[in-house]
Design a protein around this motif. Structure first.
Motif, PDB file in Angstrom:
ATOM      1  N   LEU A  71       0.865  -1.177   0.000  1.00  0.00           N
ATOM      2  CA  LEU A  71       0.000   0.000   0.000  1.00  0.00           C
ATOM      3  C   LEU A  71       0.898   1.223   0.000  1.00  0.00           C
ATOM      4  O   LEU A  71       1.738   1.371   0.892  1.00  0.00           O
ATOM      5  CB  LEU A  71      -0.888   0.033   1.243  1.00  0.00           C
ATOM      6  N   ARG A  72       0.728   2.055  -1.011  1.00  0.00           N
ATOM      7  CA  ARG A  72       1.466   3.310  -1.042  1.00  0.00           C
ATOM      8  C   ARG A  72       0.481   4.446  -0.837  1.00  0.00           C
ATOM      9  O   ARG A  72      -0.690   4.221  -0.584  1.00  0.00           O
ATOM     10  CB  ARG A  72       2.209   3.449  -2.378  1.00  0.00           C
ATOM     11  N   GLU A  73       0.946   5.672  -0.965  1.00  0.00           N
ATOM     12  CA  GLU A  73       0.067   6.805  -0.646  1.00  0.00           C
ATOM     13  C   GLU A  73      -1.089   6.974  -1.619  1.00  0.00           C
ATOM     14  O   GLU A  73      -2.115   7.538  -1.260  1.00  0.00           O
ATOM     15  CB  GLU A  73       0.879   8.093  -0.565  1.00  0.00           C
ATOM     16  N   ASP A  74      -0.963   6.462  -2.858  1.00  0.00           N
ATOM     17  CA  ASP A  74      -1.998   6.705  -3.856  1.00  0.00           C
ATOM     18  C   ASP A  74      -2.663   5.447  -4.404  1.00  0.00           C
ATOM     19  O   ASP A  74      -3.699   5.511  -5.047  1.00  0.00           O
ATOM     20  CB  ASP A  74      -1.404   7.475  -5.040  1.00  0.00           C
ATOM     21  N   ALA A  75      -2.065   4.254  -4.157  1.00  0.00           N
ATOM     22  CA  ALA A  75      -2.572   3.039  -4.789  1.00  0.00           C
ATOM     23  C   ALA A  75      -2.046   1.798  -4.074  1.00  0.00           C
ATOM     24  O   ALA A  75      -1.137   1.874  -3.248  1.00  0.00           O
ATOM     25  CB  ALA A  75      -2.147   3.007  -6.255  1.00  0.00           C
ATOM     26  N   ILE A  76      -2.625   0.669  -4.451  1.00  0.00           N
ATOM     27  CA  ILE A  76      -2.093  -0.617  -4.014  1.00  0.00           C
ATOM     28  C   ILE A  76      -1.304  -1.197  -5.186  1.00  0.00           C
ATOM     29  O   ILE A  76      -1.767  -1.181  -6.325  1.00  0.00           O
ATOM     30  CB  ILE A  76      -3.208  -1.570  -3.537  1.00  0.00           C
ATOM     31  N   TYR A  77      -0.099  -1.648  -4.900  1.00  0.00           N
ATOM     32  CA  TYR A  77       0.802  -2.196  -5.912  1.00  0.00           C
ATOM     33  C   TYR A  77       0.960  -3.692  -5.656  1.00  0.00           C
ATOM     34  O   TYR A  77       1.193  -4.099  -4.516  1.00  0.00           O
ATOM     35  CB  TYR A  77       2.175  -1.514  -5.841  1.00  0.00           C
ATOM     36  N   LEU A  78       0.848  -4.485  -6.741  1.00  0.00           N
ATOM     37  CA  LEU A  78       1.000  -5.932  -6.632  1.00  0.00           C
ATOM     38  C   LEU A  78       2.014  -6.411  -7.656  1.00  0.00           C
ATOM     39  O   LEU A  78       2.048  -5.903  -8.777  1.00  0.00           O
ATOM     40  CB  LEU A  78      -0.333  -6.628  -6.902  1.00  0.00           C
ATOM     41  N   GLU A  79       2.823  -7.387  -7.256  1.00  0.00           N
ATOM     42  CA  GLU A  79       3.754  -8.054  -8.166  1.00  0.00           C
ATOM     43  C   GLU A  79       3.556  -9.551  -7.987  1.00  0.00           C
ATOM     44  O   GLU A  79       3.553 -10.050  -6.866  1.00  0.00           O
ATOM     45  CB  GLU A  79       5.206  -7.698  -7.843  1.00  0.00           C
ATOM     46  N   VAL A  82       5.055 -16.339 -12.189  1.00  0.00           N
ATOM     47  CA  VAL A  82       6.232 -17.187 -12.279  1.00  0.00           C
ATOM     48  C   VAL A  82       6.851 -17.044 -13.664  1.00  0.00           C
ATOM     49  O   VAL A  82       8.001 -16.658 -13.806  1.00  0.00           O
ATOM     50  CB  VAL A  82       5.877 -18.662 -11.989  1.00  0.00           C
ATOM     51  N   PHE A  83       6.092 -17.368 -14.693  1.00  0.00           N
ATOM     52  CA  PHE A  83       6.608 -17.296 -16.056  1.00  0.00           C
ATOM     53  C   PHE A  83       6.413 -15.902 -16.642  1.00  0.00           C
ATOM     54  O   PHE A  83       7.281 -15.381 -17.325  1.00  0.00           O
ATOM     55  CB  PHE A  83       5.932 -18.341 -16.945  1.00  0.00           C
ATOM     56  N   THR A  84       5.271 -15.325 -16.386  1.00  0.00           N
ATOM     57  CA  THR A  84       4.978 -13.968 -16.828  1.00  0.00           C
ATOM     58  C   THR A  84       4.803 -13.117 -15.581  1.00  0.00           C
ATOM     59  O   THR A  84       3.891 -13.339 -14.794  1.00  0.00           O
ATOM     60  CB  THR A  84       3.678 -13.934 -17.662  1.00  0.00           C
ATOM     61  N   ARG A  85       5.674 -12.164 -15.400  1.00  0.00           N
ATOM     62  CA  ARG A  85       5.582 -11.281 -14.236  1.00  0.00           C
ATOM     63  C   ARG A  85       4.529 -10.220 -14.504  1.00  0.00           C
ATOM     64  O   ARG A  85       4.547  -9.565 -15.546  1.00  0.00           O
ATOM     65  CB  ARG A  85       6.924 -10.612 -13.952  1.00  0.00           C
ATOM     66  N   VAL A  86       3.632 -10.064 -13.554  1.00  0.00           N
ATOM     67  CA  VAL A  86       2.543  -9.104 -13.676  1.00  0.00           C
ATOM     68  C   VAL A  86       2.686  -8.087 -12.559  1.00  0.00           C
ATOM     69  O   VAL A  86       2.810  -8.456 -11.385  1.00  0.00           O
ATOM     70  CB  VAL A  86       1.165  -9.798 -13.578  1.00  0.00           C
ATOM     71  N   ARG A  87       2.683  -6.833 -12.932  1.00  0.00           N
ATOM     72  CA  ARG A  87       2.681  -5.739 -11.956  1.00  0.00           C
ATOM     73  C   ARG A  87       1.375  -4.984 -12.131  1.00  0.00           C
ATOM     74  O   ARG A  87       1.078  -4.503 -13.216  1.00  0.00           O
ATOM     75  CB  ARG A  87       3.866  -4.816 -12.179  1.00  0.00           C
ATOM     76  N   THR A  88       0.625  -4.888 -11.054  1.00  0.00           N
ATOM     77  CA  THR A  88      -0.683  -4.250 -11.099  1.00  0.00           C
ATOM     78  C   THR A  88      -0.692  -3.072 -10.139  1.00  0.00           C
ATOM     79  O   THR A  88      -0.182  -3.174  -9.021  1.00  0.00           O
ATOM     80  CB  THR A  88      -1.781  -5.249 -10.694  1.00  0.00           C
ATOM     81  N   VAL A  89      -1.275  -1.976 -10.584  1.00  0.00           N
ATOM     82  CA  VAL A  89      -1.464  -0.801  -9.744  1.00  0.00           C
ATOM     83  C   VAL A  89      -2.956  -0.487  -9.743  1.00  0.00           C
ATOM     84  O   VAL A  89      -3.556  -0.313 -10.795  1.00  0.00           O
ATOM     85  CB  VAL A  89      -0.674   0.415 -10.281  1.00  0.00           C
ATOM     86  N   TYR A 117     -12.255  -4.769  -5.750  1.00  0.00           N
ATOM     87  CA  TYR A 117     -12.982  -4.566  -6.995  1.00  0.00           C
ATOM     88  C   TYR A 117     -12.777  -3.123  -7.437  1.00  0.00           C
ATOM     89  O   TYR A 117     -13.001  -2.204  -6.662  1.00  0.00           O
ATOM     90  CB  TYR A 117     -14.474  -4.840  -6.801  1.00  0.00           C
ATOM     91  N   SER A 118     -12.340  -2.956  -8.677  1.00  0.00           N
ATOM     92  CA  SER A 118     -12.077  -1.598  -9.166  1.00  0.00           C
ATOM     93  C   SER A 118     -12.918  -1.314 -10.394  1.00  0.00           C
ATOM     94  O   SER A 118     -13.387  -2.226 -11.076  1.00  0.00           O
ATOM     95  CB  SER A 118     -10.587  -1.413  -9.470  1.00  0.00           C
TER      96      SER A 118
END
Length: 156
Positions: A71-79, A82-89, A117-118
């Motif tokens: 959790l950062r000041e403006d959003a939730i960040y996820l990483e 395994v094979f395909t790295r996904v970074r979600t904000v 849910y976004s």
């Protein structure tokens, strides 16, 4: 970045074991019901089930290694991935609602998940598994508070 609780590996390994048992059972049943042109050894379904468990279980262990969130000041960040790295904000201003969930396997090992849910895209939910039940509830409340606080901001 925060990691998932180590017991999530147990949940994922149990799912791998169930999948392996189903695949082995199907192969065993097919061999008994359908006349196959080639003789299948009696140990083949067990071997296939073992290979499925090793592959899916290995993937589960690697999955745990790369799963993180923050959790950062403006959003939730996820990483994750395994094979395909996904970074979600997920910006807090885009959050519509947040749930905490406990499936049967999660309840057995004492874990829960938080589902965010976004707005604005297909499949716009993010699931954070492997949290202690109190941690999932706390994360849900934190996200709710941060989403309400970000209501007046621009989501872009």
């Amino acid at each position: 970045m925060r990691r998932l609780h180590p017991r999530i590996r147990v949940v994922w390994l149990l799912r791998a074991a169930v999948l392996a048992a189903v695949v082995g059972g199907i192969l065993f049943g097919l061999d008994r019901v359908l006349p196959l042109p080639v003789a299948v050894p009696g140990w083949a379904p067990a071997l296939v089930a073992g290979v499925v468990f090793l592959v899916v279980g290995g993937h589960a262990l690697l999955r745990y290694r790369y799963w993180r969130f923050e959790l950062r000041e403006d959003a939730i960040y996820l990483e994750r991935g395994v094979f395909t790295r996904v970074r979600t904000v997920v910006p807090f201003v885009r959050i519509q609602h947040v749930d905490s969930r406990r499936g049967p396997l999660e309840r057995v090992v004492g874990l829960a998940s938080c589902v965010v849910y976004s707005a604005g895209s297909r499949g716009a939910d993010v699931r954070i598994p492997g949290l202690p039940p109190d941690g999932a509830d706390d994360l849900r409340e934190d996200l709710k508070r941060l989403a309400i606080g970000a209501e007046g901001e621009d989501g872009v």
